[in-house]
Write a protein that holds these residues in place. Sequence first.
Motif, PDB file in Angstrom:
ATOM      1  N   SER A 287      51.073  31.828  44.885  1.00  0.00           N
ATOM      2  CA  SER A 287      49.835  32.101  45.607  1.00  0.00           C
ATOM      3  C   SER A 287      49.374  33.542  45.415  1.00  0.00           C
ATOM      4  O   SER A 287      48.209  33.832  45.480  1.00  0.00           O
ATOM      5  CB  SER A 287      49.996  31.782  47.082  1.00  0.00           C
ATOM      6  OG  SER A 287      51.143  32.413  47.568  1.00  0.00           O
TER       7      SER A 287
ATOM      8  N   HIS B 209      34.818  43.776  49.907  1.00  0.00           N
ATOM      9  CA  HIS B 209      34.068  43.584  51.147  1.00  0.00           C
ATOM     10  C   HIS B 209      32.591  43.808  50.879  1.00  0.00           C
ATOM     11  O   HIS B 209      32.226  44.787  50.222  1.00  0.00           O
ATOM     12  CB  HIS B 209      34.567  44.566  52.211  1.00  0.00           C
ATOM     13  CG  HIS B 209      36.038  44.400  52.507  1.00  0.00           C
ATOM     14  ND1 HIS B 209      37.007  44.794  51.616  1.00  0.00           N
ATOM     15  CD2 HIS B 209      36.678  43.871  53.569  1.00  0.00           C
ATOM     16  CE1 HIS B 209      38.202  44.506  52.127  1.00  0.00           C
ATOM     17  NE2 HIS B 209      38.031  43.948  53.308  1.00  0.00           N
TER      18      HIS B 209
ATOM     19  N   GLU C 261      45.879  40.076  58.940  1.00  0.00           N
ATOM     20  CA  GLU C 261      45.021  40.058  57.762  1.00  0.00           C
ATOM     21  C   GLU C 261      44.163  38.792  57.716  1.00  0.00           C
ATOM     22  O   GLU C 261      44.470  37.800  58.394  1.00  0.00           O
ATOM     23  CB  GLU C 261      45.851  40.128  56.472  1.00  0.00           C
ATOM     24  CG  GLU C 261      46.579  41.437  56.249  1.00  0.00           C
ATOM     25  CD  GLU C 261      47.978  41.440  56.836  1.00  0.00           C
ATOM     26  OE1 GLU C 261      48.278  40.557  57.673  1.00  0.00           O
ATOM     27  OE2 GLU C 261      48.760  42.325  56.461  1.00  0.00           O
TER      28      GLU C 261
ATOM     29  N   LEU D  93      41.779  38.780  36.290  1.00  0.00           N
ATOM     30  CA  LEU D  93      41.494  37.349  36.484  1.00  0.00           C
ATOM     31  C   LEU D  93      39.983  37.114  36.390  1.00  0.00           C
ATOM     32  O   LEU D  93      39.193  38.049  36.462  1.00  0.00           O
ATOM     33  CB  LEU D  93      41.974  36.901  37.869  1.00  0.00           C
ATOM     34  CG  LEU D  93      43.476  36.956  38.130  1.00  0.00           C
ATOM     35  CD1 LEU D  93      43.768  36.805  39.620  1.00  0.00           C
ATOM     36  CD2 LEU D  93      44.171  35.848  37.348  1.00  0.00           C
TER      37      LEU D  93
ATOM     38  N   VAL E 175      42.677  44.445  59.794  1.00  0.00           N
ATOM     39  CA  VAL E 175      43.559  45.608  59.663  1.00  0.00           C
ATOM     40  C   VAL E 175      42.741  46.730  59.019  1.00  0.00           C
ATOM     41  O   VAL E 175      41.626  46.495  58.547  1.00  0.00           O
ATOM     42  CB  VAL E 175      44.802  45.288  58.780  1.00  0.00           C
ATOM     43  CG1 VAL E 175      45.626  44.152  59.389  1.00  0.00           C
ATOM     44  CG2 VAL E 175      44.405  44.949  57.344  1.00  0.00           C
TER      45      VAL E 175
END
Length: 331
Positions: free
Chosen positions: A224, A68, A182, A117, A37
């Motif tokens: 999740s 990325h 995705e 995180l 996408v």
Amino acid sequence: MVENTKNEPLDGLSASIERAASALSRGDLVVLPTETVYGLGADAQDDRAVAKIFEAKDRPDFNPLIVHVAGLQDALRLGTFGDVALNLAEAFWPGPLTLVVPRTLDCPASLLVSAGLDTIALRVPASPVARALLESAACPIAAPSANLSGRLSPTAATHIDPLISRHVAEIIDGGCCTVGLESTIVGFDGPDVYLLRPGGISQEDLESVVGAVTTGASDPAKPSSPGQLLSHYAPMSPVRLNAQEVRPGEALLGFGPKMGDLNKDGMHALNLSQSANMQEAAANLFGFLRQLDSYSPSAICVMPIPEIGLGVAINDRLRRAASPRAGETSS
Ligand code: TXA
Ligand code: MG
């Protein structure tokens, strides 16, 4: 230089890719096509630029973002790969697979991409246009799907909402996304592999490389999508919100020009933004919480932050940090 003698998709896009690359290096946002996408991209190493993504998407909280990179070598600077993660990367990169791995100790990516995180989500896209941009910009690109929060992911440049484009310096129109769905997101717990989001690579494809894959989060207590977990990132120290004064032993997380009124000599204090700029505050949030936490104060007290723009997301994260921890009872 990107060799692209055979791939049609780069034709006529070099100028747009170059403009996007310099926009990224200035700390601006761009829209880039990937095979899955369209993404809303920023230099993943630039806290302020990453904060702009959340502002543009109108995200009510800070969900962690996919970063990325051009290839496995770059991914290894950002994340720590066990054998299973390496096998998956070798089998499916470049392609629609995102791997959630621990951040390296000297990970140069903004803490904001991980939403505090200790893990980072990494993907090597297959789209030649995305690859050309990564090469030209020479930085990791943090990019969620380029839709407003809660809306459909765009699979063509014409799908980009004007409310997104007004925040963006360059939109690279690479035509329709070939996968249109995705990426698959995978996480790890020791040797176990967890499917955190189904996507462009099927569970069967994953299992052909690594054996059994479990659906859902590694820990049933963790949803999740980590953004949904109440105290998903909490410092070790208790957090006290809307502080009007600083109590003995506390460290101060300030906001705005009035911090000086609370700040006393010898106290550990950091100001998220002296000028009450929400982008600056968001960019500093996780790093400052960690820094204050390292002084082991009796609590981190936080000055009130207005619920305006990114202030909503900042307060959401602070409330999670202040909520009772697993194993603690609320009283
Ligand atoms: O195909 C895709 O993955 C597209 C293109 C642009 O690459 N990106 C995308 O990003 O779908 P986004 O932000 O819409 O979804 C990212 C997902 C979120 O559900 C987020 O919770 C998860 O990735 N994620 C990111 N970092 C994570 C982490 N450290 N741990 C667990 N989940 C993570
Ligand atoms: Mg999305």
